[in-house]
Design a protein around this motif. Structure first.
Motif, PDB file in Angstrom:
ATOM      1  N   ARG A  14       0.794  -1.228   0.000  1.00  0.00           N
ATOM      2  CA  ARG A  14       0.000   0.000   0.000  1.00  0.00           C
ATOM      3  C   ARG A  14       0.832   1.287   0.000  1.00  0.00           C
ATOM      4  O   ARG A  14       0.333   2.348  -0.395  1.00  0.00           O
ATOM      5  CB  ARG A  14      -0.925   0.013   1.231  1.00  0.00           C
ATOM      6  N   LEU A  15       2.058   1.213   0.484  1.00  0.00           N
ATOM      7  CA  LEU A  15       2.870   2.416   0.610  1.00  0.00           C
ATOM      8  C   LEU A  15       3.379   2.877  -0.746  1.00  0.00           C
ATOM      9  O   LEU A  15       3.801   2.068  -1.579  1.00  0.00           O
ATOM     10  CB  LEU A  15       4.061   2.167   1.543  1.00  0.00           C
ATOM     11  N   PRO A  16       3.386   4.201  -0.991  1.00  0.00           N
ATOM     12  CA  PRO A  16       3.864   4.720  -2.278  1.00  0.00           C
ATOM     13  C   PRO A  16       5.374   4.599  -2.439  1.00  0.00           C
ATOM     14  O   PRO A  16       5.886   4.579  -3.555  1.00  0.00           O
ATOM     15  CB  PRO A  16       3.423   6.187  -2.245  1.00  0.00           C
ATOM     16  N   ALA A  17       6.103   4.547  -1.315  1.00  0.00           N
ATOM     17  CA  ALA A  17       7.563   4.427  -1.347  1.00  0.00           C
ATOM     18  C   ALA A  17       8.022   3.921   0.012  1.00  0.00           C
ATOM     19  O   ALA A  17       7.286   3.998   1.004  1.00  0.00           O
ATOM     20  CB  ALA A  17       8.218   5.779  -1.647  1.00  0.00           C
ATOM     21  N   ALA A  18       9.234   3.405   0.060  1.00  0.00           N
ATOM     22  CA  ALA A  18       9.781   2.947   1.335  1.00  0.00           C
ATOM     23  C   ALA A  18       9.991   4.151   2.241  1.00  0.00           C
ATOM     24  O   ALA A  18      10.632   5.130   1.844  1.00  0.00           O
ATOM     25  CB  ALA A  18      11.098   2.220   1.112  1.00  0.00           C
ATOM     26  N   PRO A  19       9.448   4.137   3.457  1.00  0.00           N
ATOM     27  CA  PRO A  19       9.574   5.311   4.332  1.00  0.00           C
ATOM     28  C   PRO A  19      10.979   5.461   4.896  1.00  0.00           C
ATOM     29  O   PRO A  19      11.624   4.486   5.276  1.00  0.00           O
ATOM     30  CB  PRO A  19       8.565   5.016   5.456  1.00  0.00           C
ATOM     31  N   GLU A  20      11.429   6.722   4.939  1.00  0.00           N
ATOM     32  CA  GLU A  20      12.722   7.040   5.547  1.00  0.00           C
ATOM     33  C   GLU A  20      12.575   7.355   7.030  1.00  0.00           C
ATOM     34  O   GLU A  20      13.435   7.008   7.839  1.00  0.00           O
ATOM     35  CB  GLU A  20      13.350   8.248   4.849  1.00  0.00           C
ATOM     36  N   LEU A  21      11.491   8.031   7.365  1.00  0.00           N
ATOM     37  CA  LEU A  21      11.258   8.475   8.725  1.00  0.00           C
ATOM     38  C   LEU A  21       9.853   8.077   9.168  1.00  0.00           C
ATOM     39  O   LEU A  21       8.929   8.016   8.351  1.00  0.00           O
ATOM     40  CB  LEU A  21      11.402  10.000   8.839  1.00  0.00           C
ATOM     41  N   ALA A  22       9.703   7.832  10.458  1.00  0.00           N
ATOM     42  CA  ALA A  22       8.400   7.525  11.037  1.00  0.00           C
ATOM     43  C   ALA A  22       8.049   8.597  12.056  1.00  0.00           C
ATOM     44  O   ALA A  22       8.912   9.048  12.814  1.00  0.00           O
ATOM     45  CB  ALA A  22       8.414   6.153  11.705  1.00  0.00           C
ATOM     46  N   LEU A  23       6.794   9.012  12.058  1.00  0.00           N
ATOM     47  CA  LEU A  23       6.308  10.018  13.001  1.00  0.00           C
ATOM     48  C   LEU A  23       5.083   9.488  13.728  1.00  0.00           C
ATOM     49  O   LEU A  23       4.190   8.902  13.101  1.00  0.00           O
ATOM     50  CB  LEU A  23       5.907  11.315  12.290  1.00  0.00           C
ATOM     51  N   VAL A  24       5.051   9.680  15.032  1.00  0.00           N
ATOM     52  CA  VAL A  24       3.845   9.411  15.808  1.00  0.00           C
ATOM     53  C   VAL A  24       3.286  10.764  16.222  1.00  0.00           C
ATOM     54  O   VAL A  24       3.934  11.511  16.968  1.00  0.00           O
ATOM     55  CB  VAL A  24       4.139   8.538  17.044  1.00  0.00           C
ATOM     56  N   LEU A  25       2.113  11.089  15.695  1.00  0.00           N
ATOM     57  CA  LEU A  25       1.539  12.411  15.884  1.00  0.00           C
ATOM     58  C   LEU A  25       0.601  12.404  17.080  1.00  0.00           C
ATOM     59  O   LEU A  25      -0.471  11.805  17.045  1.00  0.00           O
ATOM     60  CB  LEU A  25       0.795  12.849  14.623  1.00  0.00           C
TER      61      LEU A  25
END
Length: 269
Positions: A14-25
């Motif tokens: 489902r992801l458009p690209a491999a994530p570099e960073l993760a955020l918990v908002l």
């Protein structure tokens, strides 16, 4: 770990690209996801093994996209121990971030000020924490493929990431206080006596999240940056009753500024 593998396999479809960073908002930061570009929204209920977020003001979904020139995966709403989730459920997203290849995790929250020098609306860089939740996400059988049985907690909050945050705040002419965050189980607010005790222990702010996620990140080797928005002064400090509605009100009022700070940090990472 089967739950991690299943969630990662699903998200990669489902992801458009491999994530570099993760955020918990956390509270007041959910709107940061609206500033992302090329977004894909994935409700938690669609992800195998994921619980639902029931906390007020938490959307309960992943938002993936571009922010500050980076591929970012955001949790728009988190899981709290007080909701009835076990610690393994709270640790699951962190382990998923690591398995997806994220190189850093930014944890944000709304917190009560314990330090008398703090004011409502201040931002605090978390330099360390005290786990007062009475539980640990690493309890139980250890998966050696994720991390060691006994993980070091000396630098849970990465010093290099802290410097990036301080520089980003300075560039925006924002005061970013530094302090120790104490994690409290909740959902009741703390008593004035507890706050006095926490201050004696060295706490500068108190809240009901972040600590389990930070421990899980340390265990799996994912560098952490922690940021708090001081939405109220803790029990007994302001001479009035505490209210969850007030916390959300202040978080929303200062949320735009907090969002810009995080956006600047992401751009610099």
């Amino acid at each position: 770990m089967r739950e991690v593998d299943q969630a990662v396999a699903f998200l990669r479809t489902r992801l458009p690209a491999a994530p570099e960073l993760a955020l918990v908002l956390g509270s007041g930061l959910g709107g940061l996801a609206d500033q992302m570009e090329d977004t894909v929204i994935i409700p938690y209920r669609e992800v195998p093994g994921f619980p639902l977020s029931t906390a007020p003001g938490h959307a309960g979904r992943f938002v993936a996209g571009r922010l500050g020139g980076k591929n970012v995966l955001c949790m728009q709403g988190r899981f709290h121990y007080y909701e009835g989730h076990d610690m393994a459920a709270i640790a699951l997203p962190v382990r998923v971030f690591k398995a997806l290849g994220c190189r850093a995790l930014v944890l944000t929250n709304a917190a009560g000020g314990v330090n008398w020098d703090f004011n409502v609306g201040d931002f605090m860089l978390i330099t360390d924490h005290i786990n007062f939740m009475g539980a640990n996400p690493l309890r139980g059988e250890n998966d050696d493929t994720i991390g060691p049985r006994f993980c070091d907690m000396t630098h849970v909050y990465d010093p290099g990431l802290q410097q990036v945050a301080l520089q980003a705040a300075a560039a925006q002419n924002l005061v970013l206080r530094k302090g120790v965050y104490l994690g409290y189980m909740g959902p009741s607010f703390e008593t004035p006596a507890e706050i006095r005790a926490f201050r004696t222990l060295g706490a500068d702010a108190v809240g009901m999240s972040t600590v389990p996620e930070a421990i899980a990140a340390s265990h799996c080797g994912l560098p952490v940056l922690g940021l708090s928005l001081i939405t109220n002064m803790a029990a007994g400090m302001a001479g009035k009753r505490l209210s969850g509605d007030e916390v959300i009100e202040i978080a929303n009022a200062r949320g735009v500024v907090f969002q810009q700070l995080v956006k600047g940090i992401v751009a610099a990472l």
